[in-house]
Design a protein around this motif. Structure first.
Motif, PDB file in Angstrom:
ATOM      1  N   ASP A 190      -6.225  -1.696  -5.620  1.00 48.02           N
ATOM      2  CA  ASP A 190      -5.392  -2.608  -4.430  1.00 48.02           C
ATOM      3  C   ASP A 190      -6.468  -3.405  -3.526  1.00 48.02           C
ATOM      4  N   LEU A 242      -4.476  -2.216   4.655  1.00 49.35           N
ATOM      5  CA  LEU A 242      -3.383  -1.982   3.336  1.00 49.35           C
ATOM      6  C   LEU A 242      -1.995  -1.294   3.698  1.00 49.35           C
ATOM      7  N   ALA A 257      -2.552   5.502  -2.295  1.00 56.56           N
ATOM      8  CA  ALA A 257      -3.554   4.693  -1.386  1.00 56.56           C
ATOM      9  C   ALA A 257      -4.357   5.524  -0.526  1.00 56.56           C
TER      10      ALA A 257
END
Length: 176
Positions: A6, A34, A176
């Motif tokens: 990512d 993010l 994540a």
């Protein structure tokens, strides 16, 4: 530098202490960004669950406040105003008209200033000074840059856990 799929920077497996602390702090900063990626202002203002009023927008504002406090006020000893003085001055209070893009820009500017101060420090042993009231709680008035960086990693890690849950609530995104 290696990155996760990512795009977040992967901290090095072997590095000196300052590089390691900086890399882990940047990893957690990238994680917060993010978690906010692709959201509109309405989504960024969604609260987690009653009675909490925590939002992703509030977290971004809070972490801008935390960056300024620990690196500019405590470490560098600068007399800086609050970034977001509304409410308790901790950054969590949302105000009409302040959206996610603006909050992220302010946060990124605070992060950039923090990085400059860390880079300019001769040593992780350099110390900043707490106010007398804060020192009474901490048991000491001087805190090393090392302590501040470790604390900031902890601060981001804790709030990124909140951000994980908030993002999942907003649109179901996990990981994540």
């Amino acid at each position: 530098m290696s990155t996760t799929p990512d795009g977040r920077p992967i901290p090095p497996a072997n590095a000196d202490e300052r590089a390691m602390l900086s890399a882990w702090l940047d990893f957690h900063r990238a994680t917060l960004a993010l978690k906010c990626e692709g959201l509109d202002d309405r989504q960024a203002r969604l609260a987690s669950a009653a009675p909490s009023e925590m939002t992703l927008l509030g977290l971004v504002q809070h972490l801008a406040e935390v960056e300024r406090n620990w690196f500019q006020r405590v470490f560098a000893g600068l007399d800086m105003p609050l970034v977001h003085a509304e409410g308790k001055g901790d950054g969590f209070t949302l105000v009409p008209g302040r959206g996610l893009d603006e909050a992220l820009a302010v946060w990124r500017a605070e992060v950039a200033r923090s990085r400059e101060l860390v880079a300019a420090a001769a040593s992780l042993d350099e110390a900043g000074r707490l106010s007398e009231a804060e020192a009474a709680l901490a048991g000491t008035q001087g805190l090393s840059l090392r302590w501040i960086m470790v604390h900031m990693i902890e601060e981001y890690a804790r709030h990124n856990g909140h951000a994980d849950l908030l993002r999942e609530l907003v649109d179901g995104a996990t990981g994540a």
